[in-house]
Design an enzyme around this catalytic site. Structure first.
Site: not given
Ligand code: TA6
Length: 279
Positions: A82, A152, A196, A253
């Site tokens: 990403r 995501h 989460d 997701e």
């Molecule tokens: O997919 C959920 C997650 O892993 C959460 O734990 C949260 O931290 C989110 O993704 C966002 O992650 P990022 O690295 O984009 O801030």
């Protein structure tokens, strides 16, 4: 080939599908940042405070997490895909559908972080009322590798407390908030605090219901469903989210995160998430 245009300083393409449907995809991260099935109503959340820079993650849209989901490994959170520029390979458009294919292959930069030869393709397809996002990964090298991955997806909602996510009743999940595993017993997931969760083996199609709107969510070859909303405090702590941003989003997701996928030399894997407008 479709021309790119400037989206907050990054090159992007606009896919035009049937019946005014459209989607916008950045080359940075192969990151889908907008999907308007009728050309007007946005179904994807994108933070107006997001960074738009190579090397930084976009907040919102559909981040492609690869080759690591979250902080479950030594790589930067959600992997490096990403954070990198993908190559636009092909755009096809006809009266029934529009498709874009973007590609990321190993380079000196990825080899430094993750010493494997790989090729990843993201295929975004629009048909009337429907968006398919498919990630394909292949191993052109001569040694196997493992990875975890997720699409995501930040779904846009009018008010998260009024939204209901159906289809997860009876499913086991692990909560990062409580650190515990349990079975979901509610008829729908209603988000009124931080959530989460990694739901395991979610074969059902899901439905996100709001007043006057409903979205079907389906995935293939991605056995986990992750449901995330940072809620008030965590949202305030994020520099790239407006304070009330958590009210307008819900991440649903599709992932392969529990059991890493092992790819033998010359092997190939794919996983897909499909969103369908039901109302
Ligand atoms: O997919 C959920 C997650 O892993 C959460 O734990 C949260 O931290 C989110 O993704 C966002 O992650 P990022 O690295 O984009 O801030």
């Amino acid at each position: 080939m479709t021309d790119t245009f400037d989206f907050n300083g990054l090159p992007a393409i606009r896919l035009q599908g049937p019946k005014s449907s459209e989607a916008t995809v950045l080359l940075h991260g192969a990151h889908l940042v907008s999907w308007k099935p009728d050309g007007r109503s946005e179904r994807i959340f994108l933070s107006e405070k997001s960074a738009f820079e190579i090397g930084q993650a976009v907040r919102g849209g559909i981040p492609v997490c690869f080759p690591q989901f979250s902080d479950r490994g030594p790589l930067p959170a959600h992997g490096f895909a990403r954070l990198m520029n993908w190559q636009l390979m092909e755009v096809t458009q006809d009266k029934d559908h529009a498709t874009a294919t973007l590609r990321l292959a190993d380079s000196a930069a990825t080899q430094k972080l993750w010493p494997h030869a790989f090729a990843a393709e993201l295929i975004v397809s629009l048909t009337e009322n429907r968006l398919d996002v498919e990630l394909e990964v292949s191993n052109p090298g001569d040694t196997p590798f493992t990875f975890t991955t997720a699409l995501h997806t930040y779904l846009r909602v009018d008010e998260v407390e009024d939204a209901q996510l159906e289809g997860l009743r009876g499913q086991r999940y692990w909560s990062k908030v409580t650190g515990q595993s349990q079975v979901d017993t509610g008829t729908a997931v209603i988000v009124d605090q931080e959530i989460d969760r990694v739901y395991f083996e979610t074969a059902n199609a899901l439905m996100l219901k709001e007043y006057g709107r409903a979205l079907g969510i389906h995935s293939e070859n991605m056995p986990e469903t992750i449901v995330w909303n940072p809620w008030e405090q965590r949202c305030k702590d994020m520099a790239d989210m407006p304070d009330s941003g958590f009210r307008r989003m819900l991440c649903v997701e599709a992932g392969a995160v529990e059991t890493p996928i092992e790819l033998a030399p010359q092997a190939h894997w794919w996983g897909r998430q499909t969103l369908v407008v039901l109302a």
